[in-house]
Design a protein around this motif. Sequence first.
Motif, PDB file in Angstrom:
ATOM      1  N   GLU A   5       0.834  -1.204   0.000  1.00 55.91           N
ATOM      2  CA  GLU A   5       0.000   0.000   0.000  1.00 55.91           C
ATOM      3  C   GLU A   5       0.869   1.255   0.000  1.00 55.91           C
ATOM      4  N   ARG A   6       1.935   1.229   0.788  1.00 51.97           N
ATOM      5  CA  ARG A   6       2.840   2.389   0.834  1.00 51.97           C
ATOM      6  C   ARG A   6       3.516   2.586  -0.511  1.00 51.97           C
ATOM      7  N   LEU A   9       1.110   4.285  -2.875  1.00 55.77           N
ATOM      8  CA  LEU A   9       0.918   5.706  -2.603  1.00 55.77           C
ATOM      9  C   LEU A   9       2.107   6.537  -3.088  1.00 55.77           C
ATOM     10  N   ILE A  10       3.311   6.029  -2.858  1.00 59.03           N
ATOM     11  CA  ILE A  10       4.506   6.753  -3.306  1.00 59.03           C
ATOM     12  C   ILE A  10       4.527   6.877  -4.820  1.00 59.03           C
ATOM     13  N   MET A  11       4.252   5.786  -5.515  1.00 60.32           N
ATOM     14  CA  MET A  11       4.273   5.820  -6.979  1.00 60.32           C
ATOM     15  C   MET A  11       3.130   6.668  -7.535  1.00 60.32           C
ATOM     16  N   SER A  32       6.255   7.182   9.193  1.00 60.12           N
ATOM     17  CA  SER A  32       7.494   7.751   9.712  1.00 60.12           C
ATOM     18  C   SER A  32       8.438   8.053   8.555  1.00 60.12           C
ATOM     19  N   ARG A  33       9.305   9.027   8.756  1.00 59.33           N
ATOM     20  CA  ARG A  33      10.248   9.386   7.691  1.00 59.33           C
ATOM     21  C   ARG A  33      11.201   8.240   7.394  1.00 59.33           C
ATOM     22  N   GLU A  34      11.558   7.484   8.410  1.00 57.37           N
ATOM     23  CA  GLU A  34      12.446   6.350   8.181  1.00 57.37           C
ATOM     24  C   GLU A  34      11.765   5.285   7.321  1.00 57.37           C
ATOM     25  N   THR A  35      10.469   5.074   7.547  1.00 57.29           N
ATOM     26  CA  THR A  35       9.723   4.120   6.719  1.00 57.29           C
ATOM     27  C   THR A  35       9.664   4.594   5.279  1.00 57.29           C
ATOM     28  N   HIS A  42      13.828   0.887  -1.531  1.00 56.84           N
ATOM     29  CA  HIS A  42      13.368  -0.377  -2.114  1.00 56.84           C
ATOM     30  C   HIS A  42      12.883  -0.169  -3.556  1.00 56.84           C
ATOM     31  N   LEU A  43      12.086   0.869  -3.769  1.00 53.83           N
ATOM     32  CA  LEU A  43      11.569   1.131  -5.111  1.00 53.83           C
ATOM     33  C   LEU A  43      12.684   1.550  -6.065  1.00 53.83           C
ATOM     34  N   ALA A  44      13.688   2.244  -5.541  1.00 48.24           N
ATOM     35  CA  ALA A  44      14.830   2.625  -6.378  1.00 48.24           C
ATOM     36  C   ALA A  44      15.617   1.395  -6.815  1.00 48.24           C
ATOM     37  N   GLU A  45      15.771   0.429  -5.932  1.00 50.46           N
ATOM     38  CA  GLU A  45      16.478  -0.809  -6.276  1.00 50.46           C
ATOM     39  C   GLU A  45      15.751  -1.564  -7.376  1.00 50.46           C
TER      40      GLU A  45
END
Length: 254
Positions: A5-6, A9-11, A32-35, A42-45
């Motif tokens: 889900e996260r 939302l980012i994409m 959280s900013r760390e999350t 992860h998405l960059a990888e």
Amino acid sequence: MLAEERYFLIMRELSRFGAVTIRDLSDRFGMSRETVRRDISHLAEQGKLTQIRGGALSPSRKEPDLEERLKSSPEGKRAIGRHVAGLIPDGASVLLDSGSTTLAVAEALLDHKDLKILTNDMRICLLLGRVPGNEAALLGGRLASFEDSVGGWDTVDMLSRYSVDYGVIGVAALSAEPAVMTFDREGAALREAMIRSARIPVIVADHSKFGGVADCRIRGAEKVAYLVTDQAPGSDMRAALDRLPAELIVTERS
């Protein structure tokens, strides 16, 4: 919230705005900013985005199409439009940039009289040019795909021949440096020319532009008279905007 889900939302935010910041995603979705930082890594990888310090860029870095932007913050844009229209008297000459927020300004100007309109947006030109008593001129240039507008160096050259009372200019991002930004060099040059051509330049930007990033800075922000938005910026963004000479006007969707 599940990881998938996260990621979605980012994409989704990247597809809408071309760039996102960790702070904005954290505030908007309660993560959280760390999350958020970990999810972006992860998405960059996976090659789905480009990770940068403090955020991420879309691999196909470009502004979302107009129809997509029209769906974003419509009430906020209408509030901006009403306020900017209130700054402009009957009989004024007005330069209107292309875009969803400037279209909201044009709609709010429909009850004004005897305006002289200059724009690179065909929708705006037709809308205001059909009002009895108005005069409207469309700048020339290269047609932008799915935008109903023109741009490019020919547009910049033609605009250099004009001087107007008010210029209403849209932007892609407002960074906390502070910097006023857009997605490409031609677009930046056009907005710079708009600022130069207007005796009273006005930047319009809904709250989604706060803390964003884009490829090119728009020079001349020190000449802008007003920056009109729909929601109060956070403390860091407000401190940055306070360093600009422009008067910050927050409509709060009134």
